[in-house]
Design an enzyme around this catalytic site. Structure first.
Site, PDB file in Angstrom:
ATOM      1  N   GLY A 210      28.316   5.685  36.146  1.00 27.55           N
ATOM      2  CA  GLY A 210      28.572   4.355  35.617  1.00 27.55           C
ATOM      3  C   GLY A 210      30.043   4.009  35.672  1.00 27.55           C
ATOM      4  N   GLU A 234      30.278  10.455  36.922  1.00 33.20           N
ATOM      5  CA  GLU A 234      30.782   9.826  38.138  1.00 33.20           C
ATOM      6  C   GLU A 234      31.131   8.396  37.757  1.00 33.20           C
ATOM      7  OE1 GLU A 234      29.418   7.359  41.466  1.00 33.20           O
ATOM      8  OE2 GLU A 234      28.127   9.124  41.672  1.00 33.20           O
ATOM      9  N   CYS A 271      28.851   2.784  44.477  1.00 27.73           N
ATOM     10  CA  CYS A 271      30.075   3.485  44.075  1.00 27.73           C
ATOM     11  C   CYS A 271      30.901   3.844  45.302  1.00 27.73           C
ATOM     12  CB  CYS A 271      29.753   4.724  43.271  1.00 27.73           C
ATOM     13  SG  CYS A 271      28.460   5.716  44.007  1.00 27.73           S
TER      14      CYS A 271
END
Lengths: 491, 491
Positions: A210, A234, A271
């Site tokens: 997140g 992460e 991400c």
């Protein structure tokens, strides 16, 4: 489907029952042979595949993601469970090391020592918003923790609560039918429920995907508990891409198209989305890139909070004096159109903090650089990242090592002549990197080695064969690869 | 030697120079081939052995430890450096994994991926008081971090400042002569110097051996920095010993003597000192044990602070209503005599927090238990420990697994029919355990796998041979064991 169909927060009594069941399951789940746990993972994978027809429509409703992407994500998640099953059957993950006794060892005699890894105990997984399957209830954290032999409690992401609930039911049922101990797996809902569970002494590790802000807050809770526990978060990544003049000359158009495809994929909600593209001055690609950006259809974002977060950060970047808006992507009913910004490496180096902030969504920045020295200086301005990408040609090879060295120090994965989006699930994958890419750069959240996060070593000293775990016995009944007296012996 | 000969705290300017040099050394040290770093470690080991004649007398003066013990500790430390050199030459520690590209992989094509471990960067080591060599300047943390390719800054323990300074000079000189980059190794002095360095962004990991209080305070600093870093702390341990009735019958006298020998070894100043001995009611060994305790000569403790800490905790235990003093060891000029206390498992279970506190020094408690159920309940009362020991006979084997399971959940090393003091430096050694034994139960501070603490993975994607590190090239020029497409291939 109305928003009223939100799943209610798990009650305190229910959370207590889940934690208690997970703690009770830890022993029996950890005691299963690796091949027995592999069978559980395969059963979960099969059940997930079988339920795709029911689950994907719920995921579409809750995430705005397209069907093809979500179907692929189910396959990726079930494939991931099966890859961990392979790793269990292979057995190296137990890291068995045997040293014979040596009464003549100096300065002191050495006893018989036998080391292996054992599960940490119940793991709390905080699911992500942007992968409703692959980094959520049936995702990599769940698969690797179950593989390790740790019961898993997933805190569902509020972006897809019904999908999380239903996926959890599918997995619980599949694991039960395959003979897993009761309490092996559960899904809970509610932000406070998550933070409360994180402080519970029965939870022995946590994993998270997140934001930097959310992850850091949970890291602080995990490390300031009475018993601190590992927190594998992460958090965020800029994923810069560096292009040499030779690459522009040889493949400028392809790079332009690849870049736009990568930063707008999934409406930029990865991400590993490339946040900055470094191009040599005079590259002449801006119009080509801008055309591709303008040609990308607007698309919905995962939820309102993420839409607002993206708009806010995009507008902040556009408001910076040194940043030029090439294409402003409007927010419309049809979704969000991508935004292309431009600046120079000089401006970036003058105020790196302003420009080196993750903008989660379909916004990216072209950065013109004057030459190799400036490119290297710009690379050095980055903090921890999940990925860094280089586009170059064979002729560049002699000049690239300094750049690759600088990037390696800052990233978990170096991509050459490709794009960072798309994280293969494989033995050799590393998905991690120095902070703030992750809170634990020593570990990975994707790839078979992710299992290592939920295991700790134990050594047995001078223990009779009958009392040793099977993995450590002389006759190696599990057929494991082992290191014996320093020598690696494949199974 | 007067106390005036204390080494002054390292100045702020000196610390800055040390940090700057370590940061500059990280690249070149990490870039050395494993066999080249092995050569550096062997040079350091040789220099340490060669300097033993000069160093041991300083250690005797500063630590009150006897010559034989300290000479053995030098050999242990140099042997440890050489074992890490072996591990470097063997090469498995790099964990090389190669996956071939698979354009047909589902749901998405898989790129060529090549993973290895790379050094974290400069490591700060907080040296321990109780091993002036083996857990201090030339100890396991230093050896494993240097092996990993991380420059090391040791914060000297104030208990042996001159020894630390001189040992540091010996190692710096040896490393320099062997061709190590400047800045590879340094020793600093001062508590504030240590905490300041721990917050410096150039420090990428820290290791510590010491008290729960001190370790927890440093853990908090390491994890609340802007960039949190791994903090590998070994804090405290009770190291309980569990003896079955059959073992008492078969070897009661030997157990009594072994126990006293173990808990008074090094004046009880070992992290693996057995703090409690569980004996079956009616064991009849108390007088035998008491005699052995009374027969143990008083000995000096490492320093005044530790002497006072031991006296305070021993007196606290003696003051507990349910604790009986069997032998009170007096504090005299000649040193500290050992203390033997006694209680029952019933009393322990009634107030575990009062009794389950580490007493660092020559004090231990006999605990009488009524039967296997009570013994199991007592075992379950323990938190994280470095070791747990069982003394049993063959006939006990069927009844032991539940006890071993409970102990394994709480400890890093299970000792069978032996004693926990004496930690062999070996491939299969694990020296660690759940909190508060360590702050990072996933890792070890002794044994070749301790190197893993200072390495992080990196994956290269689709990178041409010429740009790959040697470890990842197709032709495997370093001759490393590797996993290729899932299959383990020894060198």
């Amino acid at each position: 489907v109305s928003t009223a169909q939100i799943v209610p927060d798990t009650t305190a009594d229910e959370v207590e029952a889940v934690l208690s069941a997970a703690a009770a399951a830890a022993g029996p789940l950890g005691a299963l042979r690796p091949a027995e746990r592999a069978r559980l993972l395969r059963a979960a994978a099969d059940a997930l595949d079988a339920a795709a027809g029911e689950l994907v429509p719920i995921a579409i409703e809750e995430s705005s993601l397209p069907e093809g992407r979500l179907t692929g994500e189910v396959a990726r998640s079930s494939g991931q469970l099966r890859l961990f099953a392979d790793a269990l059957e292979e057995g190296s993950y137990l890291e068995v090391i045997l040293d014979s006794a040596d009464p003549d060892a100096k300065p002191v005699p050495r006893p018989d020592l036998r080391r292996m890894l054992v599960p940490l105990g119940p793991v709390l997984v905080f699911a992500a918003s942007n992968f409703p399957f692959a980094f959520s209830v049936p995702g990599g954290d769940t698969a690797s923790a179950l593989a390790a032999g740790s019961p898993v409690i997933v805190k569902a992401h509020p972006g897809h609560p019904r999908l999380s609930q239903r996926t959890g039911e599918v997995l619980v049922e599949a694991l039960r039918a395959a003979g897993a101990p009761e309490g092996t797996f559960a899904v809970v809902h509610g932000m406070e429920v998550g933070t409360t569970a994180l402080t519970d002494p029965r939870i022995k590790a946590a994993a998270f995907t997140g934001s930097v802000k959310g992850g850091r807050a949970l890291l602080d809770i995990a490390t300031t508990r009475d018993e601190p526990i590992p927190f594998y978060g992460e958090l965020g990544s800029l994923n810069p891409v560096f292009v040499t003049p030779a690459a522009v000359s040889a493949r400028g158009d392809a790079i332009a198209e690849g870049y736009v495809g990568s930063f707008t994929l999934g409406t930029g909600q990865f991400c590993t989305k490339p946040g900055l593209l470094f191009l040599p001055e005079g590259h002449g690609l801006e119009e080509r890139i801008a055309d591709a950006v303008r040609g990308t259809a607007p698309a919905g974002m995962l939820n309102e909070r993420i839409r607002e977060g993206h708009a806010h950060e995009r507008d902040r970047l556009e408001g910076i004096g040194s940043v030029r808006t090439v294409v402003h992507g409007a927010d419309a009913d049809a979704g969000i159109a991508p935004t292309l910004l431009a600046t120079t490496a000089k401006e970036l180096l003058a105020d790196p903090d302003a420009l080196l902030q993750e903008c989660f969504g379909p916004t990216s920045i072209i950065v013109d650089y004057s030459g190799p020295e400036e490119l290297l200086a710009a690379a050095e301005a980055f903090g921890g990242n999940l990925t860094a990408t280089v586009h170059a040609e064979d002729a560049d090879a002699p000049t690239l090592p300094p750049l690759l060295d600088v990037l390696r120090e800052r990233t978990g994965r170096l991509v050459y002549n490709g794009w960072p989006t798309g994280v293969a699930v494989a033995w050799a994958m590393h998905h991690g990197g120095p902070y703030p890419a992750t809170t634990a750069s020593v570990h990975t959240s994707v790839g078979t080695t992710a299992i290592r996060r939920f295991l700790r070593p134990v050594s047995y000293q001078n223990t009779p064969q009958a009392l040793l775990p099977e993995a450590l016995r002389d006759d190696n009944p599990l057929g494991l690869p082992r290191r014996v007296d320093g020598e690696l012996r494949p199974a």
